[in-house]
Design a protein around this motif. Structure first.
Motif, short mmCIF file in Angstrom:
data_model
loop_
_atom_site.label_atom_id
_atom_site.label_comp_id
_atom_site.label_asym_id
_atom_site.label_seq_id
_atom_site.Cartn_x
_atom_site.Cartn_y
_atom_site.Cartn_z
N ASN A 91 0.59 -1.78 0.09
CA ASN A 91 0.12 0.10 -0.09
C ASN A 91 1.33 0.94 0.02
O ASN A 91 0.58 2.35 -0.62
CB ASN A 91 -0.93 -0.31 0.94
CG ASN A 91 -2.36 -0.69 1.03
OD1 ASN A 91 -2.27 -1.64 0.27
ND2 ASN A 91 -2.21 -2.10 2.16
N SER A 92 1.67 0.89 0.65
CA SER A 92 2.71 2.30 1.31
C SER A 92 3.41 2.99 0.10
O SER A 92 3.78 4.27 -0.53
CB SER A 92 3.59 2.79 1.91
OG SER A 92 2.62 2.37 3.12
N ALA A 95 1.08 3.83 -2.96
CA ALA A 95 0.98 4.97 -2.93
C ALA A 95 2.46 6.18 -3.28
O ALA A 95 1.66 7.28 -4.29
CB ALA A 95 0.44 5.23 -1.57
N THR A 96 2.90 5.69 -2.94
CA THR A 96 4.46 6.60 -3.36
C THR A 96 4.93 6.73 -4.80
O THR A 96 5.51 8.13 -5.12
CB THR A 96 5.46 6.11 -2.74
OG1 THR A 96 5.51 6.44 -1.00
CG2 THR A 96 7.18 7.26 -2.63
N ASN A 99 2.41 8.83 -5.87
CA ASN A 99 2.43 10.54 -6.01
C ASN A 99 3.74 11.30 -6.78
O ASN A 99 4.27 12.53 -6.48
CB ASN A 99 2.99 10.76 -4.10
CG ASN A 99 1.31 10.84 -3.52
OD1 ASN A 99 0.10 11.01 -4.25
ND2 ASN A 99 1.63 9.67 -2.08
N ILE A 122 -6.31 2.87 1.78
CA ILE A 122 -5.24 2.69 2.23
C ILE A 122 -4.24 3.96 1.49
O ILE A 122 -3.66 4.35 2.00
CB ILE A 122 -4.35 1.57 2.76
CG1 ILE A 122 -5.09 0.93 3.87
CG2 ILE A 122 -2.73 2.20 3.27
CD1 ILE A 122 -4.85 -0.52 4.56
N VAL A 123 -4.13 3.43 0.18
CA VAL A 123 -3.46 3.45 -0.81
C VAL A 123 -4.13 5.21 -0.64
O VAL A 123 -3.48 6.32 -1.26
CB VAL A 123 -4.29 2.99 -2.25
CG1 VAL A 123 -3.70 4.17 -3.32
CG2 VAL A 123 -3.35 1.78 -2.10
N ASN A 125 -6.02 7.00 1.30
CA ASN A 125 -5.36 8.13 2.62
C ASN A 125 -4.25 8.88 2.07
O ASN A 125 -3.40 9.13 2.75
CB ASN A 125 -5.81 7.04 4.04
CG ASN A 125 -6.59 6.31 3.95
OD1 ASN A 125 -8.09 7.14 3.93
ND2 ASN A 125 -7.13 5.03 4.41
N LYS A 126 -2.70 7.49 1.40
CA LYS A 126 -1.99 8.22 0.99
C LYS A 126 -1.29 9.55 0.22
O LYS A 126 -0.72 9.11 -0.24
CB LYS A 126 -1.07 6.99 1.27
CG LYS A 126 -0.79 6.13 3.11
CD LYS A 126 -0.16 5.09 2.79
CE LYS A 126 -0.32 4.07 3.76
NZ LYS A 126 0.68 5.17 4.76
N ILE A 127 -2.53 8.85 -0.91
CA ILE A 127 -1.83 9.62 -2.34
C ILE A 127 -2.39 11.41 -2.30
O ILE A 127 -3.34 11.40 -1.02
CB ILE A 127 -2.17 8.85 -3.40
CG1 ILE A 127 -4.50 9.07 -3.05
CG2 ILE A 127 -1.86 7.76 -3.65
CD1 ILE A 127 -4.84 7.97 -4.76
N SER A 128 -2.06 12.33 -3.25
CA SER A 128 -2.54 12.97 -2.70
C SER A 128 -3.69 13.65 -4.37
O SER A 128 -3.23 14.68 -5.06
CB SER A 128 -1.63 14.19 -3.11
OG SER A 128 -0.51 13.97 -4.40
N PRO A 268 -8.92 13.11 -2.71
CA PRO A 268 -7.97 13.02 -1.12
C PRO A 268 -8.03 13.95 0.28
O PRO A 268 -9.21 15.08 -0.52
CB PRO A 268 -6.68 12.77 -0.97
CG PRO A 268 -6.56 13.92 -3.19
CD PRO A 268 -8.46 13.36 -3.56
#
Length: 269
Positions: A91-92, A95-96, A99, A122-123, A125-128, A268
């Motif tokens: 997931n993290s 997302a990175t 981004n 979760i993805v 939650n972390k993306i812009s 987001p």
């Protein structure tokens, strides 16, 4: 050039979403990036998978090749399509990746991606960038009417600005749909209009913005008004907003799939 990103997990849903993503990318002159699970490429560099197609009318079983054929034989200017291996990303890391690769939108099916490593909530939650969630059996169509669902007391002008820019080229009708948050008294009609006009003035292209006051907290009534009454082609929700939970479940699936027949654009936090 901004890109539209989709995940290929070799499912029927992924193929359908990828087709819609291609049409959307063509309509906004964006590149399409396919993140494939199970494709063992040498690196994570954004490079197209190269393989000649002898017969331009042949549709290969491989999604990348199929989309290239579709790209050629559908209306609109051809767009660039690239494929990259995301098999090892959790997931993290995903997302990175999103981004940091000039991706402007992620498009997913309304349901879990078929991979234990990934939870698209979760993805998100972390993306812009926004995520467009497509309901089952949705067939691609141009979005002519779009409503941002919010309680005007928490209406975000950055979202209005983004939506105005997104919809301006296609002359899409853009609405703010005020629905009072659960447990909070509704706004007076005149006061709601005043708040709307103040918010609209603070974003670009405010002339195309419209306002609709939905005087119900019942999800079935709200969905019916927005989809069948107002004939919206898509709805906009802010991740973790008061209204997000009415429509979207914890695992990024529809809470009431029988009520929602149009895509949800999830912005987001």
């Amino acid at each position: 050039m901004k890109s539209v990103f989709v995940i290929n997990d070799n499912s029927v849903e992924a193929r359908s979403v990828a087709e819609s993503a291609l049409m959307f990318a063509k309509s906004i002159h964006a590149r399409l990036v396919i993140g494939s699970r199970g494709v063992k490429s040498a690196s994570m560099e954004l490079a197209p998978v190269v393989d000649d197609i002898d017969d331009e009318h042949h549709i290969d079983e491989h999604l990348f090749h199929y989309l290239n054929v579709l790209n050629i034989h559908t209306a609109g200017e051809e767009t660039e399509i690239v494929e990259t291996d995301i098999s090892d990303l959790d997931n993290s890391a995903l997302a990175t990746f999103i981004n940091h690769n000039n991706i402007g939108m992620v498009i997913v099916p309304a349901g879990n991606i078929d991979d234990a490593k990934l939870d698209m909530q979760i993805v998100l939650n972390k993306i812009s960038v926004p995520m467009l969630m497509l309901p089952a059996n949705w067939q691609y169509k141009d979005i002519q009417r779009l409503t941002y669902i919010t309680d005007l007391r928490w209406c975000r002008t950055d979202v209005l600005g983004y939506l105005s820019k997104l919809t301006l080229p296609n002359k899409t009708d853009l609405f703010v749909g005020h629905v009072a948050a659960s447990g909070i008294p509704d706004l007076d009609e005149d006061f709601a209009k005043q708040i709307f006009f103040e918010a609209a003035k603070r974003c670009g292209n405010h002339q195309q913005l419209n306002f609709h006051h939905i005087k119900s907290g019942d999800i079935a009534t709200v969905a019916d008004v927005l989809i069948h009454g107002m004939k919206n082609d898509a709805l906009v929700l802010i991740n973790h907003s008061a209204h997000y939970g009415y429509f979207v479940g914890k695992k990024l699936s529809l809470n009431h799939p029988e009520l929602i027949s149009v895509p949800l654009l999830l912005y987001p936090n």
